[in-house]
Design a protein around this motif. Structure first.
Motif, PDB file in Angstrom:
ATOM      1  N   THR A 113       0.809  -1.217   0.000  1.00 50.60           N
ATOM      2  CA  THR A 113       0.000   0.000   0.000  1.00 50.60           C
ATOM      3  C   THR A 113       0.845   1.271   0.000  1.00 50.60           C
ATOM      4  O   THR A 113       0.295   2.379  -0.132  1.00 50.60           O
ATOM      5  CB  THR A 113      -0.969   0.030   1.198  1.00 50.60           C
ATOM      6  N   TRP A 114       2.166   1.126   0.091  1.00 46.97           N
ATOM      7  CA  TRP A 114       3.029   2.291  -0.139  1.00 46.97           C
ATOM      8  C   TRP A 114       2.829   2.840  -1.553  1.00 46.97           C
ATOM      9  O   TRP A 114       3.127   4.001  -1.833  1.00 46.97           O
ATOM     10  CB  TRP A 114       4.489   1.908   0.086  1.00 46.97           C
ATOM     11  N   ILE A 115       2.302   1.987  -2.456  1.00 48.38           N
ATOM     12  CA  ILE A 115       2.052   2.413  -3.837  1.00 48.38           C
ATOM     13  C   ILE A 115       1.207   3.677  -3.879  1.00 48.38           C
ATOM     14  O   ILE A 115       1.435   4.575  -4.693  1.00 48.38           O
ATOM     15  CB  ILE A 115       1.379   1.268  -4.624  1.00 48.38           C
ATOM     16  N   GLY A 116       0.219   3.745  -3.007  1.00 46.30           N
ATOM     17  CA  GLY A 116      -0.674   4.900  -2.974  1.00 46.30           C
ATOM     18  C   GLY A 116      -0.452   5.792  -1.774  1.00 46.30           C
ATOM     19  O   GLY A 116      -1.341   6.584  -1.435  1.00 46.30           O
ATOM     20  N   GLY A 117       0.701   5.655  -1.113  1.00 46.66           N
ATOM     21  CA  GLY A 117       0.978   6.468   0.058  1.00 46.66           C
ATOM     22  C   GLY A 117       0.254   6.023   1.309  1.00 46.66           C
ATOM     23  O   GLY A 117       0.107   6.798   2.257  1.00 46.66           O
ATOM     24  N   GLY A 118      -0.194   4.778   1.352  1.00 42.92           N
ATOM     25  CA  GLY A 118      -0.915   4.250   2.507  1.00 42.92           C
ATOM     26  C   GLY A 118      -2.220   3.612   2.091  1.00 42.92           C
ATOM     27  O   GLY A 118      -2.565   3.553   0.900  1.00 42.92           O
ATOM     28  N   VAL A 119      -2.971   3.132   3.079  1.00 41.13           N
ATOM     29  CA  VAL A 119      -4.207   2.409   2.796  1.00 41.13           C
ATOM     30  C   VAL A 119      -5.234   3.299   2.105  1.00 41.13           C
ATOM     31  O   VAL A 119      -5.846   2.911   1.104  1.00 41.13           O
ATOM     32  CB  VAL A 119      -4.785   1.812   4.097  1.00 41.13           C
ATOM     33  N   ALA A 120      -5.431   4.510   2.611  1.00 42.04           N
ATOM     34  CA  ALA A 120      -6.457   5.382   2.037  1.00 42.04           C
ATOM     35  C   ALA A 120      -6.132   5.727   0.589  1.00 42.04           C
ATOM     36  O   ALA A 120      -7.003   5.643  -0.299  1.00 42.04           O
ATOM     37  CB  ALA A 120      -6.597   6.647   2.873  1.00 42.04           C
ATOM     38  N   GLY A 121      -4.884   6.106   0.322  1.00 38.74           N
ATOM     39  CA  GLY A 121      -4.504   6.474  -1.034  1.00 38.74           C
ATOM     40  C   GLY A 121      -4.547   5.303  -1.987  1.00 38.74           C
ATOM     41  O   GLY A 121      -4.949   5.452  -3.154  1.00 38.74           O
ATOM     42  N   LEU A 167      -6.856  -4.418  14.793  1.00 36.37           N
ATOM     43  CA  LEU A 167      -7.792  -4.952  13.801  1.00 36.37           C
ATOM     44  C   LEU A 167      -9.156  -4.260  13.824  1.00 36.37           C
ATOM     45  O   LEU A 167      -9.660  -3.872  12.754  1.00 36.37           O
ATOM     46  CB  LEU A 167      -7.942  -6.463  13.985  1.00 36.37           C
ATOM     47  N   PRO A 168      -9.800  -4.061  14.979  1.00 40.47           N
ATOM     48  CA  PRO A 168     -11.096  -3.367  14.945  1.00 40.47           C
ATOM     49  C   PRO A 168     -10.991  -1.962  14.355  1.00 40.47           C
ATOM     50  O   PRO A 168     -11.891  -1.514  13.631  1.00 40.47           O
ATOM     51  CB  PRO A 168     -11.518  -3.326  16.414  1.00 40.47           C
ATOM     52  N   GLU A 169      -9.886  -1.274  14.658  1.00 38.33           N
ATOM     53  CA  GLU A 169      -9.699   0.075  14.118  1.00 38.33           C
ATOM     54  C   GLU A 169      -9.452   0.037  12.613  1.00 38.33           C
ATOM     55  O   GLU A 169      -9.912   0.921  11.874  1.00 38.33           O
ATOM     56  CB  GLU A 169      -8.537   0.756  14.834  1.00 38.33           C
ATOM     57  N   ARG A 170      -8.729  -0.971  12.150  1.00 37.10           N
ATOM     58  CA  ARG A 170      -8.505  -1.098  10.703  1.00 37.10           C
ATOM     59  C   ARG A 170      -9.828  -1.322   9.982  1.00 37.10           C
ATOM     60  O   ARG A 170     -10.093  -0.717   8.940  1.00 37.10           O
ATOM     61  CB  ARG A 170      -7.529  -2.246  10.426  1.00 37.10           C
ATOM     62  N   ARG A 175     -14.705   1.625   6.733  1.00 36.94           N
ATOM     63  CA  ARG A 175     -16.038   2.231   6.745  1.00 36.94           C
ATOM     64  C   ARG A 175     -15.925   3.743   6.601  1.00 36.94           C
ATOM     65  O   ARG A 175     -16.700   4.383   5.877  1.00 36.94           O
ATOM     66  CB  ARG A 175     -16.774   1.868   8.039  1.00 36.94           C
ATOM     67  N   GLU A 176     -14.942   4.317   7.287  1.00 33.49           N
ATOM     68  CA  GLU A 176     -14.760   5.771   7.219  1.00 33.49           C
ATOM     69  C   GLU A 176     -14.350   6.230   5.823  1.00 33.49           C
ATOM     70  O   GLU A 176     -14.585   7.384   5.440  1.00 33.49           O
ATOM     71  CB  GLU A 176     -13.730   6.197   8.255  1.00 33.49           C
ATOM     72  N   LEU A 177     -13.737   5.323   5.047  1.00 31.31           N
ATOM     73  CA  LEU A 177     -13.377   5.638   3.662  1.00 31.31           C
ATOM     74  C   LEU A 177     -14.542   5.449   2.699  1.00 31.31           C
ATOM     75  O   LEU A 177     -14.417   5.747   1.507  1.00 31.31           O
ATOM     76  CB  LEU A 177     -12.203   4.756   3.217  1.00 31.31           C
TER      77      LEU A 177
END
Length: 248
Positions: A113-121, A167-170, A175-177
């Motif tokens: 996920t570094w490809i997009g600068g992290g999970v969100a990206g 894990l629960p926060e991940r 959902r927040e995305l």
């Protein structure tokens, strides 16, 4: 364009470049139940095991992108070996910013996920290639329990505790995305061991075959420290899983 040489050496015998075993990868495929002709994009596809075995088992088709020339060539050889070279293609290139020419049914990034600068990206990048109603697959570490100190987090090869979530926060973060988590398959200690410990024999055999290589001191340093580091830190604190997402 290539990944750091230590990874090309230590993982040169790996078919799967993350803490999944073939059984775990097969479990993920069985859980998702892809239909024949399902189109998959895999960013950071490594040696192509997911695309190749799912093409064999389910009749999917797709494209993988990876920065390692070695792993890309191994992926093409694996496709030939399994008789699916007409269904899957592997491109040596930078997956950062890569968007498929046509919409795909599954867009995946397992462990890069570094490809997009992290999970969100990375999730946002994958969504650009996805058809409405398609699946995104994200493979990402999470804390089994929070490290008590930043030094322990760095021992897990994280930059800091904040690099990963419990894990629960991940799950909540997806959902927040704007996505539902519709499946997950998690690594366990055995699959972590198969990923990490398999590197050590590969490194030792490389050292025996290349004692005078200018990179030998680096490989020797890794082989000397990695077993204890892994057992002390990563094995105790870090989980890993693949999470299947669908937009709300």
């Amino acid at each position: 364009m290539d990944i750091p040489r230590i990874f090309n050496i230590s993982e040169s015998a790996h078919r799967i470049h993350n803490p999944f075993t073939p059984d775990k990868l097969a479990t993920l495929g069985a859980a998702l139940r892809p239909e024949p002709e399902t189109r998959i994009l895999d960013l950071g596809s490594g040696s192509g095991e997911m695309l190749c075995t799912w093409a064999r088992d389910y009749g999917v088709c797709g494209t993988g992108i990876d920065m390692s020339p070695l792993f890309t060539e191994q992926a093409r050889q694996r496709a030939d070996e399994l008789g699916v070279a007409d269904r899957v293609a592997f491109i040596h290139g930078d997956a950062a910013g890569y968007v498929s020419e046509g919409e795909v049914d599954i867009a995946a990034c397992l462990g890069a996920t570094w490809i997009g600068g992290g999970v969100a990206g990375t999730t946002a990048l994958l969504a650009k290639s996805l058809r409405p109603g398609g699946l995104i697959l994200i493979g990402e570490p999470y804390w089994l329990r929070l490290p008590p100190t930043e030094d322990i987090a760095r021992g897990c090869l994280a930059g800091s505790i904040s690099d990963f979530l419990l894990l629960p926060e991940r799950l909540a973060s997806f959902r927040e995305l704007g996505f539902d988590v519709v499946e997950m398959v998690l690594a366990n200690q055995d699959s972590w061991d198969r990923y990490e410990a398999a590197k050590w024999l590969t490194m030792r055999r490389w050292l025996d075959a290349n004692p005078h290589d200018e990179f030998a001191a680096v490989v020797r340093g890794q082989l000397t420290t990695e077993p204890e580091r892994y057992a002390t830190f990563t094995r105790e604190y870090l989980g890993w899983g693949v999470f299947a997402l669908m937009r709300h």
